[in-house]
Design a protein around this motif. Sequence first.
Motif, mmCIF file in Angstrom:
data_model
loop_
_atom_site.group_PDB
_atom_site.id
_atom_site.type_symbol
_atom_site.label_atom_id
_atom_site.label_comp_id
_atom_site.label_asym_id
_atom_site.label_seq_id
_atom_site.Cartn_x
_atom_site.Cartn_y
_atom_site.Cartn_z
ATOM 1 N N GLU A 193 1.137 -1.129 0.118
ATOM 2 C CA GLU A 193 -0.050 0.072 0.034
ATOM 3 C C GLU A 193 0.685 1.432 -0.049
ATOM 4 O O GLU A 193 1.673 1.392 0.902
ATOM 5 C CB GLU A 193 -1.007 0.046 1.226
ATOM 6 N N GLN B 98 0.638 4.458 0.657
ATOM 7 C CA GLN B 98 0.288 5.208 2.083
ATOM 8 C C GLN B 98 0.755 4.673 3.456
ATOM 9 O O GLN B 98 0.962 5.271 4.227
ATOM 10 C CB GLN B 98 -1.309 5.578 2.194
ATOM 11 N N LYS B 99 1.192 3.397 3.393
ATOM 12 C CA LYS B 99 1.700 2.918 4.556
ATOM 13 C C LYS B 99 3.468 2.528 4.534
ATOM 14 O O LYS B 99 4.029 2.392 3.315
ATOM 15 C CB LYS B 99 1.192 1.353 4.665
#
Length: 238
Positions: free
Chosen positions: A142, A144-145
Amino acid sequence: MTAPADSVQDDTIAANLAAVRARIAAAARAAGRDPASVTLVAVSKTHGAEAVAAALAAGQTVFGENRVQEARAKFPALRAAHPELRLHLIGPLQTNKVREAMALADVIETLDRPKLAEAIAGERDRSGRCPDLLVQVNVGREPQKAGIDPGLAEAFVEDCRGRLGLPVRGLMCIPPVDEDPAPHFAWLAECARKLGLAELSMGMSGDFETAITHGATLVRLGSAIFGPRHAPAPFTLA
């Protein structure tokens, strides 16, 4: 007579801890494991020192914090009164916070990139002290992680342990919230097995029982113990 608010909080946290421990034990036994093989990390982020003190009074000794500044504001005084306390840093770590993080923490669970590994190694050489380390893997890839890409995880762990001599003890992950966590937990467990790593930090309030089924040795629970998170407080450092 109404009980004081702090007494109510203490009782609530103690009851929540008892319920969580019972669920951990049941999940471990269902998986054919010793409940003692699973450590509860009580995530106290956004909750004050009084909430941590209530958990300590109920027998909890391992805590998790996301932010170095928040950990610094709460934990030195608590540790002075409770030397058995162990602090895990579980949030993304900036390289400019490495010195302070390594002075505060017993475990850093979010080693996730070569630049951070180099900074930790440099501070270890300067201070002569290094917390145990877990490598965070971005199992869902991901954007955003935080976390290292799964395809790079094995080589990264070997470089940290070999060239840098860092005490990498295990792996950590946070699966995508909209996917079944089981395949991600299974992948992380297999990766740890291949690398000979003993610790697996996986599982939070919504999926920790599944994580235990797949071999988690550390589960990170916050709201199930302390209640809803508060808005982050502005921590100013003297």
